[in-house]
Design an enzyme around this catalytic site. Sequence first.
Site, PDB file in Angstrom:
ATOM      1  N   ARG A  31       0.900  -1.076  -0.083  1.00 46.68           N
ATOM      2  CA  ARG A  31      -0.254  -0.320   0.284  1.00 46.68           C
ATOM      3  C   ARG A  31       1.203   1.295  -0.278  1.00 46.68           C
ATOM      4  O   ARG A  31       2.169   1.547   0.568  1.00 46.68           O
ATOM      5  CB  ARG A  31      -1.299  -0.213   1.355  1.00 46.68           C
ATOM      6  N   HIS A  32       0.263   2.134  -0.553  1.00 47.75           N
ATOM      7  CA  HIS A  32       1.189   3.410  -0.641  1.00 47.75           C
ATOM      8  C   HIS A  32       1.447   3.485   1.024  1.00 47.75           C
ATOM      9  O   HIS A  32       0.698   3.395   2.067  1.00 47.75           O
ATOM     10  CB  HIS A  32       0.573   4.411  -1.368  1.00 47.75           C
ATOM     11  N   ARG A  35      -0.742   9.947   3.477  1.00 47.17           N
ATOM     12  CA  ARG A  35      -1.366  11.104   2.693  1.00 47.17           C
ATOM     13  C   ARG A  35      -1.934  11.607   3.129  1.00 47.17           C
ATOM     14  O   ARG A  35      -2.775  10.911   5.149  1.00 47.17           O
ATOM     15  CB  ARG A  35      -1.617  10.138   1.181  1.00 47.17           C
ATOM     16  N   ARG A  99      -0.007   9.226  -5.625  1.00 43.68           N
ATOM     17  CA  ARG A  99       0.518   8.619  -4.170  1.00 43.68           C
ATOM     18  C   ARG A  99       0.668   6.949  -3.942  1.00 43.68           C
ATOM     19  O   ARG A  99       2.123   6.999  -3.624  1.00 43.68           O
ATOM     20  CB  ARG A  99      -0.416   8.382  -3.687  1.00 43.68           C
ATOM     21  N   ASP A 279      -5.199   0.108  -0.036  1.00 44.27           N
ATOM     22  CA  ASP A 279      -5.416  -0.658   1.261  1.00 44.27           C
ATOM     23  C   ASP A 279      -6.359  -2.185   0.178  1.00 44.27           C
ATOM     24  O   ASP A 279      -5.893  -2.922   0.860  1.00 44.27           O
ATOM     25  CB  ASP A 279      -5.812  -0.175   1.845  1.00 44.27           C
TER      26      ASP A 279
HETATM   27  O1  PT3 Z   1      -5.625   4.867   1.117  1.00 41.57           O
HETATM   28  O2  PT3 Z   1      -4.710   2.471   0.031  1.00 41.57           O
HETATM   29  C1  PT3 Z   1      -5.386   3.665   0.522  1.00 41.57           C
HETATM   30  C2  PT3 Z   1      -6.697   3.970  -0.736  1.00 41.57           C
HETATM   31  O3  PT3 Z   1      -6.893   2.896  -1.012  1.00 41.57           O
HETATM   32  C3  PT3 Z   1      -6.656   5.596  -1.101  1.00 41.57           C
HETATM   33  O4  PT3 Z   1      -5.418   5.338  -2.233  1.00 41.57           O
HETATM   34  C4  PT3 Z   1      -7.846   5.415  -2.723  1.00 41.57           C
HETATM   35  O5  PT3 Z   1      -6.950   5.504  -3.694  1.00 41.57           O
HETATM   36  N1  PT3 Z   1      -9.561   5.074  -1.435  1.00 41.57           N
HETATM   37  C5  PT3 Z   1      -9.830   5.354  -3.056  1.00 41.57           C
HETATM   38  C6  PT3 Z   1     -10.841   6.326  -2.631  1.00 41.57           C
HETATM   39  C7  PT3 Z   1     -11.721   6.558  -3.570  1.00 41.57           C
END
Ligand code: PT3
Length: 417
Positions: A31-32, A35, A99, A279
Amino acid sequence: MYWYLLALSSFCALGYSSGESELRLVTLLYRHGDRSPIKTYPADPYKESDWPQGFGQLSQEGMQQHFELGQFLRKRYTGFLSELYDRYEIAVRSTDIDRTLMSAEANLAGLYPPNGSQIFHPGLEWQPIPIHTVPQSQERLLSFPLPNCPRYKLLMNETVQSETVLNVTRTYKAFMDMVRKNTGLESISIEMVWSIYDTLFCEEKHGKVPPSWVTPEVMKTLSLLKNFSFQMMFGIYKRVEKCRLQGGLLLDQIIKNLTLAATPNSTEKLKMIMYSAHDTTVVALQEALDVFNGLQPPYASCHIFELHQVDNRSFTVEMYYRNDSSVAKLYPLTLPGCAQRCPLEDFIRLTSSVIPKNWTKECQITASFSDKDVVIGLAVCGSVLLLLVVLLFTILCRQRESAIGYTHVSNLSDDHS
Ligand code: PT3
């Protein structure tokens, strides 16, 4: 003595128990890093302009988390990966989002600090490493849940109506009403809790004072419901079928890579495949493998597959999860029905039920009716049939009556005569 200890420690770090096991391929999905929030809610006192780069951007803490993960990987795979960057040894792919792209960059800075001839600018401990991506609209490997899959949509509607989810909805109704009122949202559902929690979590983590209704207790309940919504996405109800339409696609690609690396006399030089994603990607994959622990994967958490060749012959797959950078040891994951060192052929057999044969076709809604549909259908057909019988009966009676009437008149006339 020093060399002996060093060799022993890298030997143990890789989890070898005998000298005959040789690492062949490492696949990573992470996962990044940390953020800013993705979005806000109507009554949020903080706006996009309160964040240095706006919404959804990797923070410096996120960069640090991935730099540290890269350094960890360098240490773990010393002696496996070449000291110098070799373009044939590593392939990196990311979703096409700032990200995740930036996380991969920070990670590779930790993994491949330039050495000797690869230093291109004196004093700069960095060198460019390619990261591949595809436009989000074409992303079918790393972005879940995938859109344009009506069958998955239907399964999600059924999930929301399942007893488990209805129970949670009923239990937390008053809490959800309180959250709806305080956030200024018109409506609220369990699936939406994720984004409310996420915004509050990011704000709190970055030192922003929360509104008074956001107590530690409220955050705890939001976190619980947020984790539940992650489970709902690919598990809880018809897990296998949902995974075939989602995480099974990524698992399919990973298995293809493992199989290629295990092909006899393969000239494949690839040693590491790195996927930078979200995630939901980690959850989709771990649900497909049936190893998901039910908790949202933390920032920079990393699922690791290692392909080992034993005795120069057979291959085994080992899985690990790094979800806490403060703990030196990785968390070993075991595919249900297999050992932690799972023979490759067993790994493929045990995961075959979640691998789609034809994703596009399987995503279509076929005429498979639910019990409710069948009952409604039978009731409609029965009513129509009953109506027809009544109509036919009425017509027959009328015909009979008019026939009797004629005889009667004729009889009468007979009597008179
Ligand atoms: O924080 O890992 C995470 C989320 O997946 C985020 O990166 C994301 O893209 N969520 C989608 C929501 C619109």
